[in-house]
Design a protein around this motif. Structure first.
Motif, short mmCIF file in Angstrom:
data_model
loop_
_atom_site.label_atom_id
_atom_site.label_comp_id
_atom_site.label_asym_id
_atom_site.label_seq_id
_atom_site.Cartn_x
_atom_site.Cartn_y
_atom_site.Cartn_z
N LEU A 196 0.90 -1.22 0.06
CA LEU A 196 0.07 -0.04 0.06
C LEU A 196 0.87 1.11 -0.24
O LEU A 196 0.50 2.20 -0.43
N ARG A 197 1.97 1.24 0.58
CA ARG A 197 2.82 2.47 0.54
C ARG A 197 3.11 3.10 -0.76
O ARG A 197 2.99 4.23 -0.80
N PRO A 198 3.47 2.30 -1.71
CA PRO A 198 3.55 3.16 -2.91
C PRO A 198 2.41 3.59 -3.42
O PRO A 198 2.37 4.65 -4.41
N LEU A 199 1.51 3.03 -3.10
CA LEU A 199 0.15 3.51 -3.73
C LEU A 199 -0.20 4.99 -2.97
O LEU A 199 -0.80 5.93 -3.51
N LEU A 200 0.10 5.23 -1.52
CA LEU A 200 -0.10 6.03 -1.15
C LEU A 200 0.88 7.24 -1.54
O LEU A 200 0.34 8.46 -1.56
N ARG A 201 2.07 6.84 -1.94
CA ARG A 201 3.08 7.99 -2.69
C ARG A 201 2.21 8.36 -3.92
O ARG A 201 2.37 9.56 -4.06
N ARG A 202 1.89 7.59 -4.69
CA ARG A 202 1.29 7.60 -5.91
C ARG A 202 0.36 8.66 -5.74
O ARG A 202 0.01 9.58 -6.74
N TYR A 203 -0.82 8.38 -4.59
CA TYR A 203 -1.73 9.36 -4.62
C TYR A 203 -1.16 10.96 -4.45
O TYR A 203 -2.05 11.76 -4.88
N TRP A 204 -0.40 11.15 -3.55
CA TRP A 204 0.33 12.36 -3.26
C TRP A 204 0.57 13.03 -4.67
O TRP A 204 0.24 14.09 -4.98
N GLN A 205 1.08 12.28 -5.59
CA GLN A 205 1.75 12.74 -6.95
C GLN A 205 0.57 12.95 -7.70
O GLN A 205 0.52 13.94 -8.50
N VAL A 206 -0.63 12.28 -7.70
CA VAL A 206 -1.62 12.45 -8.55
C VAL A 206 -2.31 13.80 -8.16
O VAL A 206 -2.54 14.49 -8.87
N ILE A 207 -2.66 13.76 -6.63
CA ILE A 207 -3.34 15.19 -6.44
C ILE A 207 -2.39 16.39 -6.70
O ILE A 207 -3.03 17.31 -6.56
N ALA A 208 -1.12 16.28 -6.39
CA ALA A 208 -0.23 17.45 -6.76
C ALA A 208 -0.32 18.02 -7.88
O ALA A 208 0.10 19.37 -8.13
N GLY A 209 -0.72 17.09 -8.86
CA GLY A 209 -0.91 17.43 -10.44
C GLY A 209 -2.11 18.58 -10.64
O GLY A 209 -2.30 19.06 -11.68
N HIS A 210 -3.22 18.64 -9.79
CA HIS A 210 -4.36 19.15 -9.96
C HIS A 210 -5.01 19.79 -8.77
O HIS A 210 -6.06 20.53 -8.96
N THR A 211 -4.28 20.00 -7.58
CA THR A 211 -4.89 20.23 -6.38
C THR A 211 -3.96 21.54 -5.75
O THR A 211 -2.72 21.34 -5.93
N GLU A 212 -4.66 22.54 -5.35
CA GLU A 212 -3.86 23.72 -5.02
C GLU A 212 -3.00 23.18 -3.66
O GLU A 212 -3.41 22.25 -2.98
N PRO A 213 -1.99 23.40 -3.46
CA PRO A 213 -0.83 22.88 -2.24
C PRO A 213 -1.66 23.02 -1.03
O PRO A 213 -1.50 22.02 -0.14
N ARG A 214 -2.45 24.09 -0.51
CA ARG A 214 -3.10 24.02 0.62
C ARG A 214 -4.16 23.03 0.83
O ARG A 214 -4.45 22.89 1.95
N HIS A 215 -4.56 22.39 -0.10
CA HIS A 215 -5.77 21.34 0.03
C HIS A 215 -4.99 20.09 -0.09
O HIS A 215 -5.81 19.08 0.23
N ARG A 216 -3.83 19.76 -0.50
CA ARG A 216 -3.25 18.40 -0.62
C ARG A 216 -3.24 17.68 0.62
O ARG A 216 -3.54 16.77 0.59
N PRO A 217 -2.67 18.32 1.54
CA PRO A 217 -2.52 17.28 2.90
C PRO A 217 -3.85 17.06 3.20
O PRO A 217 -3.88 15.45 3.79
N GLY A 218 -4.75 17.76 3.23
CA GLY A 218 -6.07 17.20 3.66
C GLY A 218 -6.66 16.20 2.90
O GLY A 218 -7.35 15.20 3.54
N ARG A 219 -6.26 15.98 1.61
CA ARG A 219 -6.93 14.81 0.91
C ARG A 219 -6.21 13.60 1.25
O ARG A 219 -6.75 12.71 1.47
N VAL A 220 -4.98 13.71 1.62
CA VAL A 220 -4.10 12.45 2.09
C VAL A 220 -4.49 12.06 3.58
O VAL A 220 -4.99 10.88 4.00
N LYS A 221 -4.95 13.17 4.32
CA LYS A 221 -5.36 12.88 5.79
C LYS A 221 -6.61 12.04 5.70
O LYS A 221 -6.94 11.11 6.43
N GLN A 222 -7.56 12.69 4.76
CA GLN A 222 -8.85 11.99 4.74
C GLN A 222 -8.83 10.49 4.38
O GLN A 222 -9.56 9.80 5.06
N TRP A 223 -7.94 10.18 3.45
CA TRP A 223 -7.90 8.85 2.96
C TRP A 223 -7.23 7.93 4.05
O TRP A 223 -7.63 7.00 4.53
N LEU A 224 -5.77 8.62 5.00
CA LEU A 224 -5.44 7.59 5.86
C LEU A 224 -6.52 7.51 7.20
O LEU A 224 -6.40 6.67 7.61
#
Length: 334
Positions: A248-276
């Motif tokens: 799962l770890r590489p999937l979580l890293r991949r998720y960060w990379q995907v959302i970084a491509g289209h999400t404003e920086p201030r919203h990115r941590p919240g998206r990952v925390k939501q999944w975690l």
């Protein structure tokens, strides 16, 4: 057959990318595209479902149907025709959303009080799109009660829906356990089209009981798949080793990379925390990672800590590889 459900605000194309890489999913459905009183431009369809630029498939090659939500048959038909021109794997119609904002504007599960209207919506969309393009629908057991569930299911099938996904709760019941899988069995017996069971499937045992009580072999997975990305594979092969944190770890890293491509920086941590937050149900390591990241809201600091907490590792041989490169969507479409 195992389908991946949409989840407004969580399970969008970014997480569809990740979860279909984990494997086991046959088909996805996009989050709903709200239709009111106008023909939407292509950029709206692409914003919700950028897989349209990739042959209507996730990067892992899993097909995606586009979902529309609204109450105007003619306007939905016009938008379905425009959407069909972009080549989705099918058109799905939402009669299951329980959100108050959506229901106040005559969308989603509230329409289950009007079987004649939902019939007309499906019929109008079916006429508007090419004959070879599948049209399906998702419903709940009803709005305030399940008294008209059979009437609604029959109306959808008579209108031309080739497949029904049924969430085993009413709008009033929301997401509170249990899901009434035995009610889905009554719907399955009342219509001549395939029925897919949905609701409260968190584990292989849940899937087994859902199939037994609903009589449906096909299932749609939602929060259970988000909490355990290996759930679909486990349902298919219950005796195989479960997907572990190292996979799962590489999937979580991949998720960060995907959302970084289209999400404003201030919203990115919240998206990952939501999944975690959901992953904590299944993985103790997710709890530890969540605790390390919980108070960090700066995107750069979060990324540095995330990549430190989840170091790169070699992907196992069975890890589901993408069949095509990641989708690239210009910023102008967002």
């Amino acid at each position: 057959m195992l389908l991946l459900a949409p989840m407004e605000g969580l399970l969008d194309f970014s997480l569809r990318d990740i979860l279909t890489r984990a494997g086991g999913i046959d088909r996805c459905v996009s989050e709903f595209i709200r239709v009111t009183d106008q023909l939407l431009p292509d950029r709206v369809f692409l914003r919700v479902m950028p897989e349209l630029l990739n042959g209507s498939r996730t990067p892992a090659g899993v097909p995606v149907r586009a979902q529309l939500l609204g109450s105007d048959p003619a306007c939905l038909a016009d938008n379905a025709a425009a959407l069909a021109a972009l080549g989705p794997a099918g058109i799905d119609l939402n009669f299951g959303c329980p959100a108050k904002t959506v229901n106040r504007h005559r969308g989603g599960a509230v329409l289950l009080d009007e079987p004649a209207l939902i019939h007309d919506i499906v019929a109008a969309v079916r006429r508007a799109v090419p004959a070879g393009m599948p049209v399906s629908a998702k419903m709940r057991l009803g709005n305030a009660s399940d008294g008209r569930m059979l009437e609604c299911a029959q109306a959808l099938a008579a209108g031309g829906a080739e497949e029904l996904v049924v969430h085993g709760r009413t709008k009033l019941q929301g997401y509170k356990p249990p899901a009434y899988w035995d009610a889905i069995a009554r719907i399955r017996e009342a219509v001549a089209v395939p029925v897919i069971a949905n609701g409260e499937i968190w584990s292989v045992d849940d899937a087994r009981r859902c199939r037994a009580e609903s009589g449906c072999d096909a299932l749609m997975l939602g929060r259970g798949m988000v909490a355990d990305p290996g759930l679909a594979l486990a349902i298919r092969a219950p005796h195989a080793p479960p997907l572990g944190w190292d996979t799962l770890r590489p999937l979580l890293r991949r998720y960060w990379q995907v959302i970084a491509g289209h999400t404003e920086p201030r919203h990115r941590p919240g998206r990952v925390k939501q999944w975690l937050n959901l992953l904590r149900r299944r993985f103790p390591q997710a709890q530890q990672t969540y605790d390390e990241l919980r108070t960090i809201n700066d995107s750069a600091a979060f990324e540095a800590r995330l990549f430190g907490a989840i170091a790169p590792i070699a992907q196992p041989a069975y890890f589901h590889q993408a069949s095509s490169p990641p989708i690239s969507v210009s910023e102008s479409t967002w």
